[in-house]
Motif scaffolding. Structure first.
Motif, mmCIF file in Angstrom:
data_model
loop_
_atom_site.group_PDB
_atom_site.id
_atom_site.type_symbol
_atom_site.label_atom_id
_atom_site.label_comp_id
_atom_site.label_asym_id
_atom_site.label_seq_id
_atom_site.Cartn_x
_atom_site.Cartn_y
_atom_site.Cartn_z
ATOM 1 N N LEU A 306 -69.123 69.657 56.426
ATOM 2 C CA LEU A 306 -69.374 68.260 56.118
ATOM 3 C C LEU A 306 -68.465 67.348 56.936
ATOM 4 O O LEU A 306 -68.894 66.276 57.399
ATOM 5 C CB LEU A 306 -69.165 68.006 54.622
ATOM 6 C CG LEU A 306 -70.178 68.661 53.677
ATOM 7 C CD1 LEU A 306 -69.742 68.469 52.232
ATOM 8 C CD2 LEU A 306 -71.571 68.091 53.885
ATOM 9 N N ARG A 307 -67.213 67.751 57.114
ATOM 10 C CA ARG A 307 -66.283 66.963 57.933
ATOM 11 C C ARG A 307 -66.776 66.863 59.370
ATOM 12 O O ARG A 307 -66.733 65.789 59.986
ATOM 13 C CB ARG A 307 -64.892 67.596 57.894
ATOM 14 C CG ARG A 307 -63.892 66.945 58.853
ATOM 15 C CD ARG A 307 -62.523 67.548 58.716
ATOM 16 N NE ARG A 307 -62.498 68.967 59.044
ATOM 17 C CZ ARG A 307 -62.375 69.440 60.285
ATOM 18 N NH1 ARG A 307 -62.313 68.604 61.313
ATOM 19 N NH2 ARG A 307 -62.328 70.736 60.493
ATOM 20 N N LYS A 308 -67.257 67.971 59.907
ATOM 21 C CA LYS A 308 -67.761 67.972 61.274
ATOM 22 C C LYS A 308 -68.948 67.026 61.408
ATOM 23 O O LYS A 308 -69.049 66.277 62.387
ATOM 24 C CB LYS A 308 -68.170 69.390 61.676
ATOM 25 C CG LYS A 308 -68.712 69.490 63.095
ATOM 26 C CD LYS A 308 -69.146 70.917 63.415
ATOM 27 C CE LYS A 308 -69.757 70.992 64.813
ATOM 28 N NZ LYS A 308 -70.236 72.368 65.126
ATOM 29 N N GLY A 309 -69.841 67.049 60.427
ATOM 30 C CA GLY A 309 -70.989 66.150 60.469
ATOM 31 C C GLY A 309 -70.582 64.692 60.422
ATOM 32 O O GLY A 309 -71.134 63.860 61.160
ATOM 33 N N ARG A 314 -69.370 59.474 63.566
ATOM 34 C CA ARG A 314 -68.353 58.421 63.660
ATOM 35 C C ARG A 314 -67.972 57.848 62.299
ATOM 36 O O ARG A 314 -67.541 56.700 62.204
ATOM 37 C CB ARG A 314 -68.825 57.291 64.585
ATOM 38 C CG ARG A 314 -69.133 57.726 66.014
ATOM 39 C CD ARG A 314 -67.886 58.184 66.727
ATOM 40 N NE ARG A 314 -68.167 58.530 68.123
ATOM 41 C CZ ARG A 314 -67.253 59.011 68.971
ATOM 42 N NH1 ARG A 314 -66.026 59.197 68.538
ATOM 43 N NH2 ARG A 314 -67.572 59.294 70.209
ATOM 44 N N ASP A 315 -68.119 58.635 61.269
ATOM 45 C CA ASP A 315 -67.702 58.223 59.932
ATOM 46 C C ASP A 315 -66.317 58.800 59.679
ATOM 47 O O ASP A 315 -66.156 59.858 59.054
ATOM 48 C CB ASP A 315 -68.705 58.720 58.886
ATOM 49 C CG ASP A 315 -68.336 58.301 57.469
ATOM 50 O OD1 ASP A 315 -67.387 57.505 57.310
ATOM 51 O OD2 ASP A 315 -68.984 58.780 56.512
ATOM 52 N N ASP A 321 -61.934 62.264 53.869
ATOM 53 C CA ASP A 321 -62.050 62.809 52.513
ATOM 54 C C ASP A 321 -62.428 64.284 52.542
ATOM 55 O O ASP A 321 -61.898 65.094 51.768
ATOM 56 C CB ASP A 321 -63.094 62.018 51.730
ATOM 57 C CG ASP A 321 -62.468 60.923 50.890
ATOM 58 O OD1 ASP A 321 -61.248 60.712 51.027
ATOM 59 O OD2 ASP A 321 -63.181 60.276 50.119
ATOM 60 N N PHE A 322 -63.339 64.659 53.426
ATOM 61 C CA PHE A 322 -63.752 66.054 53.504
ATOM 62 C C PHE A 322 -62.639 66.927 54.095
ATOM 63 O O PHE A 322 -62.507 68.097 53.720
ATOM 64 C CB PHE A 322 -65.036 66.184 54.314
ATOM 65 C CG PHE A 322 -66.241 65.608 53.617
ATOM 66 C CD1 PHE A 322 -66.470 65.857 52.271
ATOM 67 C CD2 PHE A 322 -67.145 64.821 54.300
ATOM 68 C CE1 PHE A 322 -67.571 65.329 51.622
ATOM 69 C CE2 PHE A 322 -68.248 64.294 53.659
ATOM 70 C CZ PHE A 322 -68.470 64.542 52.316
ATOM 71 N N TYR A 323 -61.838 66.369 55.016
ATOM 72 C CA TYR A 323 -60.697 67.131 55.532
ATOM 73 C C TYR A 323 -59.667 67.355 54.426
ATOM 74 O O TYR A 323 -59.078 68.445 54.321
ATOM 75 C CB TYR A 323 -60.051 66.387 56.694
ATOM 76 C CG TYR A 323 -58.770 67.024 57.178
ATOM 77 C CD1 TYR A 323 -58.791 68.219 57.887
ATOM 78 C CD2 TYR A 323 -57.529 66.450 56.902
ATOM 79 C CE1 TYR A 323 -57.623 68.817 58.314
ATOM 80 C CE2 TYR A 323 -56.354 67.044 57.322
ATOM 81 C CZ TYR A 323 -56.406 68.229 58.033
ATOM 82 O OH TYR A 323 -55.236 68.817 58.442
ATOM 83 N N TYR A 324 -59.466 66.350 53.585
ATOM 84 C CA TYR A 324 -58.550 66.504 52.456
ATOM 85 C C TYR A 324 -59.035 67.627 51.538
ATOM 86 O O TYR A 324 -58.247 68.478 51.093
ATOM 87 C CB TYR A 324 -58.460 65.181 51.683
ATOM 88 C CG TYR A 324 -57.319 65.102 50.709
ATOM 89 C CD1 TYR A 324 -56.166 64.405 51.027
ATOM 90 C CD2 TYR A 324 -57.396 65.700 49.456
ATOM 91 C CE1 TYR A 324 -55.108 64.314 50.128
ATOM 92 C CE2 TYR A 324 -56.355 65.623 48.559
ATOM 93 C CZ TYR A 324 -55.216 64.935 48.895
ATOM 94 O OH TYR A 324 -54.174 64.863 48.005
#
Length: 458
Positions: A306-309, A314-315, A321-324
């Motif tokens: 999800l973080r990659k997407g 460019r979000d 938040d997904f990296y956290y």
């Protein structure tokens, strides 16, 4: 039987039993009333068949029926369930204003040339293992839509509404009332560009709620104004290519004084509520039964995708938040692994795992994985206070008159000096304190700057 014998328009049937019947020509059941059961199991309709405005008072069964020509169900009403399991539709059907009080069951049904279904009203729509060979537009108002192992070979556009008076789910975490239809998309095949969204985007409480994407390739799926707070994502494929439009409707972490609110996925909630320490489970209440992820690494991979997407779109805020969440699952996984090795009495493995967990815990505590600027600034302030107190106790030679305020000013000047600190005689212990200060302070300041940049970057 002559074709004209199949015309029953406007008739009333007490118990209609047409099991296994072959209709050689057109059949007309328009405006018929079926007071008792209506059983068309195994029927073969070789010509056009009309059920326009028909009323089925005790359900209807078309199990295994074959419709070789067009079938019209416009305006038909069914009290109870309408079962089309295993049926084959060569053309159509026309289902505009079809109303079923119970479940509309289309399991293992084959649609050869169907491009539109709806608008349909039903308590539940079951499309499990159905095959749609052409691109489909599905408009439905229901309490639940099941698409387990359904194949949309040309793609699908699902516009879902909710039945009036639907109960509010106990697991709703948003402040407004949620009554949206539940959409199950486990092991679903999307052969073309597909979309799930509401019939009325302005009706926020009625936005559909996707419950599961496990086993589904979502590379061609877009969810628009659709709630993801209860969706199981573990096991889905190509999550980095899933497109989420409209508002971010993921779940929100339970509030806490120390922790910052963030978006989380359902899988993390289930994992913490099941495998976490007893003190933490009270913070993560779990309502209803659901399949729990096998490990934290599985949830970590979901967050990474999800973080990659988000990063590719460019979000930056969403990616943060997904990296956290990804780092939280990594830290949480080390905690669970250390607990397991402790129970196994494998002390060497426990020490290694515990050390990595401690490192990740410190990274979380002092900066929130480089995403919480206030923590880094708070850690920097604590560092200055502790260094000033340590210098006051052991850092200055005897007969040096330096108050706590002076020591604090000295530590701050030493931390921001690039090459050489301020002139002040120190003891060997004081020099070590200054060295540690000059190493740690720039790191914490850098984490704070990066965290600020991550929150405002677009």
């Amino acid at each position: 039987m002559a074709p004209d014998e199949h015309h029953h328009s406007g008739q009333t049937f007490e118990n209609a039993d047409f099991r296994g019947h072959v209709f050689d020509g057109p059949a007309d059941f328009s405006a018929c009333v079926f007071d008792g059961g209506a059983d068309f199991t195994g029927c073969v309709f070789k010509g056009r068949v009309l059920f326009t405005g028909a009323a089925f008072q005790s359900g209807a069964s078309f199990y295994g029926a074959v419709f070789e020509d067009f079938v019209n169900l416009r305006g038909a009403t069914v009290r109870g369930d309408a079962v089309f399991t295993g049926a084959v539709f060569e053309d159509g059907p026309l289902t505009r204003d079809l109303a079923v009080t119970g479940a509309l069951v289309l399991k293992r049904t084959t649609f050869r040339a169907t491009s539109h279904l709806g608008h349909i009203t039903a308590g539940e729509l079951d499309l499990s293992m159905a095959d749609f060979e052409q691109r489909l537009r599905l408009e439905v108002t229901a309490g639940r839509i099941r698409c387990d192992r359904t194949r949309f070979l040309g793609g699908v556009r699902i516009l879902a509404g909710t039945t009036p008076g639907r109960a509010v789910p106990e697991s709703a975490v948003w402040p407004e009332v949620h009554t949206g239809v539940e959409v199950e998309l486990a092991d679903t095949e999307f052969g073309g560009a597909s979309m799930v969204g509401p019939r009325d985007p302005d009706d926020r409480p009625a936005w559909p709620r996707i419950m599961s994407l496990a086993g589904t390739d979502v590379a061609q799926l877009t969810v628009s104004y659709t709630r993801m707070s209860e969706c199981r994502l573990a096991g889905a494929h190509n999550l980095d290519r899933l497109r989420i439009e409209g508002h971010n409707t993921f779940d929100i972490a339970p509030p806490s004084f120390w922790l910052t609110r963030r978006f989380i996925i359902r899988d993390e909630h289930l994992l913490r509520a099941t495998w976490g320490p007893r003190s933490g489970r009270r913070r993560w209440p779990l309502s209803g039964a659901s399949e729990v992820p096998e490990s934290s690494s599985e949830v970590e991979q979901v967050y990474r995708a999800l973080r990659k997407g988000c990063a590719e779109a460019r979000d930056e805020v969403g990616a943060a938040d997904f990296y956290y969440g990804e780092m939280e699952m990594r830290r949480y996984g080390q905690f669970l692994l250390a607990r397991s090795r402790f129970e196994q009495r494998w002390w060497r493995g426990w020490a290694a795992t515990r050390g990595e967990h401690l490192l990740l815990w410190m990274y979380w505590a002092v900066s929130g994985y480089g995403l919480r600027a206030w923590r880094a600034f708070a850690a920097l302030a604590v560092l200055f206070l502790l260094a000033a107190a340590a210098l006051q106790a052991w850092g200055y030679p005897p007969k040096t008159h330096m108050g706590f305020a002076g020591s604090l000013r000295y530590t701050m000047r030493a931390a921001i000096s690039i090459l050489r600190g301020p002139e002040q005689k120190l003891t060997p212990a004081g020099e070590w304190i200054e060295i540690l200060l000059r190493l740690a302070a720039p790191v914490l300041f850098g984490m704070a700057v990066l965290a600020l940049r991550g929150r405002i970057k677009r």
